[in-house]
Write an enzyme that holds these catalytic residues in place. Structure first.
Site, PDB file in Angstrom:
ATOM      1  N   GLN A   1      -4.232  -0.983   9.526  1.00 51.53           N
ATOM      2  CA  GLN A   1      -4.506  -2.166   8.749  1.00 51.53           C
ATOM      3  C   GLN A   1      -4.503  -3.536   9.767  1.00 51.53           C
ATOM      4  O   GLN A   1      -4.202  -3.079  11.215  1.00 51.53           O
ATOM      5  CB  GLN A   1      -2.794  -2.814   8.587  1.00 51.53           C
ATOM      6  CG  GLN A   1      -2.836  -4.703   8.411  1.00 51.53           C
ATOM      7  CD  GLN A   1      -3.868  -4.191   6.482  1.00 51.53           C
ATOM      8  OE1 GLN A   1      -3.866  -3.754   5.986  1.00 51.53           O
ATOM      9  NE2 GLN A   1      -3.642  -5.992   5.864  1.00 51.53           N
TER      10      GLN A   1
ATOM     11  N   ASP B   1     -11.064   3.732   4.739  1.00 54.74           N
ATOM     12  CA  ASP B   1     -10.838   1.738   4.590  1.00 54.74           C
ATOM     13  C   ASP B   1     -12.760   1.861   4.232  1.00 54.74           C
ATOM     14  O   ASP B   1     -13.252   1.377   4.010  1.00 54.74           O
ATOM     15  CB  ASP B   1     -10.971   1.031   5.345  1.00 54.74           C
ATOM     16  CG  ASP B   1      -9.855   0.567   5.311  1.00 54.74           C
ATOM     17  OD1 ASP B   1      -9.289  -0.126   4.682  1.00 54.74           O
ATOM     18  OD2 ASP B   1      -8.688   0.389   6.412  1.00 54.74           O
TER      19      ASP B   1
ATOM     20  N   LYS C   1       0.843  -1.128   0.377  1.00 52.60           N
ATOM     21  CA  LYS C   1       0.355   0.590   0.141  1.00 52.60           C
ATOM     22  C   LYS C   1       0.938   1.541   0.160  1.00 52.60           C
ATOM     23  O   LYS C   1       0.660   1.875  -0.641  1.00 52.60           O
ATOM     24  CB  LYS C   1      -0.981   0.063   1.479  1.00 52.60           C
ATOM     25  CG  LYS C   1      -1.748  -1.580   1.285  1.00 52.60           C
ATOM     26  CD  LYS C   1      -3.277  -1.340   2.201  1.00 52.60           C
ATOM     27  CE  LYS C   1      -3.903  -2.293   2.086  1.00 52.60           C
ATOM     28  NZ  LYS C   1      -4.311  -2.483   3.659  1.00 52.60           N
TER      29      LYS C   1
HETATM   30  N1  GUN Z   1      -6.959  -6.556   6.187  1.00 57.30           N
HETATM   31  C1  GUN Z   1      -7.250  -7.695   5.615  1.00 57.30           C
HETATM   32  N2  GUN Z   1      -7.944  -6.509   4.916  1.00 57.30           N
HETATM   33  C2  GUN Z   1      -7.918  -5.207   4.733  1.00 57.30           C
HETATM   34  C3  GUN Z   1      -8.560  -3.751   4.810  1.00 57.30           C
HETATM   35  O1  GUN Z   1      -9.590  -3.911   3.505  1.00 57.30           O
HETATM   36  N3  GUN Z   1      -8.063  -3.158   4.840  1.00 57.30           N
HETATM   37  C4  GUN Z   1      -7.659  -2.855   6.639  1.00 57.30           C
HETATM   38  N4  GUN Z   1      -7.728  -1.624   7.306  1.00 57.30           N
HETATM   39  N5  GUN Z   1      -7.006  -3.819   6.758  1.00 57.30           N
HETATM   40  C5  GUN Z   1      -7.482  -4.872   6.979  1.00 57.30           C
END
Ligand code: GUN
Length: 299
Positions: free
Chosen positions: A97, A120, A53
Site C-alpha cells: 500500500q 497493482d 482489500k
Molecule cells: N494507494 C492509493 N491507491 C493505491 C493503489 O492502487 N495501490 C497501492 N498499492 N497503493 C495505493
C-alpha cells in the site's frame, strides 16, 4: 439527464466472476489464489483501504494475508519480506500500500516485486507491456482497468474514432488510463496542471476522465453534450449543511452540473471507487490461473 454508471453493480459482477473462477480453480485441484497486502505505518486512510482489500479477498475465497509493519520499518526489512513473498508458491499477488514512510523509497520497493505477482501493475515490466499494447500478458493498474470496464459498458470495447481527454498524469491513474484508451483506438489527450485552456480541451472529449484530486474542478460547461464522464476523484470536503464538523465525498467533477450535459457519468461515491478493489481481485485470480498453467481469464 445522463445515464448514471453504477460502479457498485459492475464491481459486484466482477467479484461474482472472481468467485466462480476461484471455485473452478479449486475444483481442478490447483488450490486458492493468494493475495498478500502489505501496509507500513498507521495512515488512517490506507488502513481503511487495506482492511477492505483483505476482506474482499477472503470473501472471494482467496488465501488472504495481511502484513502490518511498524512505521519505523527499514527499507531492507520491507525488501526482505517482499523477497519471501516472491518465493512463496501460495502467494499470487503482492500489494504494497502506498504511500510509504519517508525512509523507504517506493520505486525501489515496487521494482522488487516479481512482475508476475505485481497485481497493482506498477512494475516497469507491466508498465512497459501496457505501453506497447501487450495487454494479453500485462497486469494493468486497478483503477484505470476498472474505469475502462465502466466505459465499455456505455460505449462497447472498440472506441474507434472517439476523442478521449484524461485530466491528470499520475503513474497510478492518468498515464495507464491514457494507454488503455489508446489501445482501444481512441484519440487521446493527456491534460494536466500546465495545460492551456483546459475547459476548451475538455469540451472536445467524447470520453472525459478526471483524475486530479481537486474537488469539483470539472464544471458542467467543460462537458461536451452526450460525453461519457468518468470521475476518478474521491475528495472529502466540509459539509456544514449536514451539521458542524460534518464532511461529504465529492469527485473531481461538479456532478450536479455535469449530469445535465453528459450522456453517461459515474457518481461519487459508487462509481469508479468500488471498481478498484474488484479489479485487484480480478488481477489476483488471473495471476493464480497463469501460475497454474491455465489460460488467462478475461474480464
Ligand atoms: N494507494 C492509493 N491507491 C493505491 C493503489 O492502487 N495501490 C497501492 N498499492 N497503493 C495505493
Amino acid at each position: 439527464m445522463a445515464q448514471v454508471i453504477d460502479g457498485k453493480n459492475v464491481a459486484e459482477e466482477v467479484v461474482r466472476k472472481v468467485k466462480a473462477l476461484t471455485g473452478d480453480l479449486a475444483a481442478q485441484g490447483k488450490g486458492k489464489p493468494g493475495l498478500a497486502v502489505v501496509i507500513v505505518g498507521e495512515d488512517p486512510a490506507s488502513q481503511v483501504y487495506v482492511a477492505s482489500k483483505s476482506r474482499t479477498a477472503k470473501e472471494c475465497g482467496f488465501h488472504s494475508v495481511q502484513h502490518t509493519l511498524d512505521a519505523a520499518t527499514t527499507q531492507a526489512e520491507l525488501l526482505a519480506l517482499i523477497s519471501r513473498l516472491n518465493a512463496d508458491p501460495e502467494i499470487h499477488g503482492i500489494l504494497v500500500q502506498l504511500p510509504l514512510p519517508g525512509q523507504i523509497d517506493a520505486g525501489t520497493v515496487i521494482q522488487a516485486i516479481a512482475p508476475e505477482k505485481d497485481v497493482d501493475g506498477f512494475h516497469f515490466i507491466n508498465v512497459g507491456k501496457l505501453g506497447t499494447g501487450e495487454l494479453e500478458t500485462a497486469f494493468v493498474p486497478c483503477t484505470p482497468a476498472g474505469s475502462m470496464l465502466l466505459i465499455e459498458r456505455v460505449r462497447g470495447k472498440d472506441l474507434s474514432g472517439l476523442n478521449a481527454v484524461v485530466i491528470g498524469r499520475s503513474n497510478i491513474v492518468g498515464k495507464p488510463m491514457a494507454n488503455l484508451l489508446l489501445s482501444a483506438n481512441c484519440t487521446v489527450t493527456v491534460a494536466h496542471s500546465r495545460t492551456r485552456d483546459l475547459p476548451a480541451l475538455a469540451r472536445t472529449a467524447d470520453i472525459l476522465v478526471a483524475a486530479v484530486g481537486r474537488p469539483e474542478m470539472v464544471r458542467g460547461d467543460w462537458v461536451k453534450p452526450g460525453a461519457t464522464v468518468i470521475d476518478v476523484g474521491i475528495n472529502r470536503i466540509p459539509a456544514p449543511e449536514k451539521g458542524e464538523g460534518k464532511t461529504r465525498l465529492v469527485g473531481d467533477v461538479a456532478y450536479a452540473e455535469a449530469e445535465k450535459v453528459a450522456g453517461a457519468i459515474t457518481p461519487v461515491p459508487g462509481g469508479v471507487g468500488p471498481m478498484t478493489i474488484a479489479m485487484l481481485m480480478a488481477n489476483t485470480v488471473v495471476s493464480a490461473y497463469l501460475a497454474a498453467g491455465l489460460d488467462r481469464p478475461s474480464f
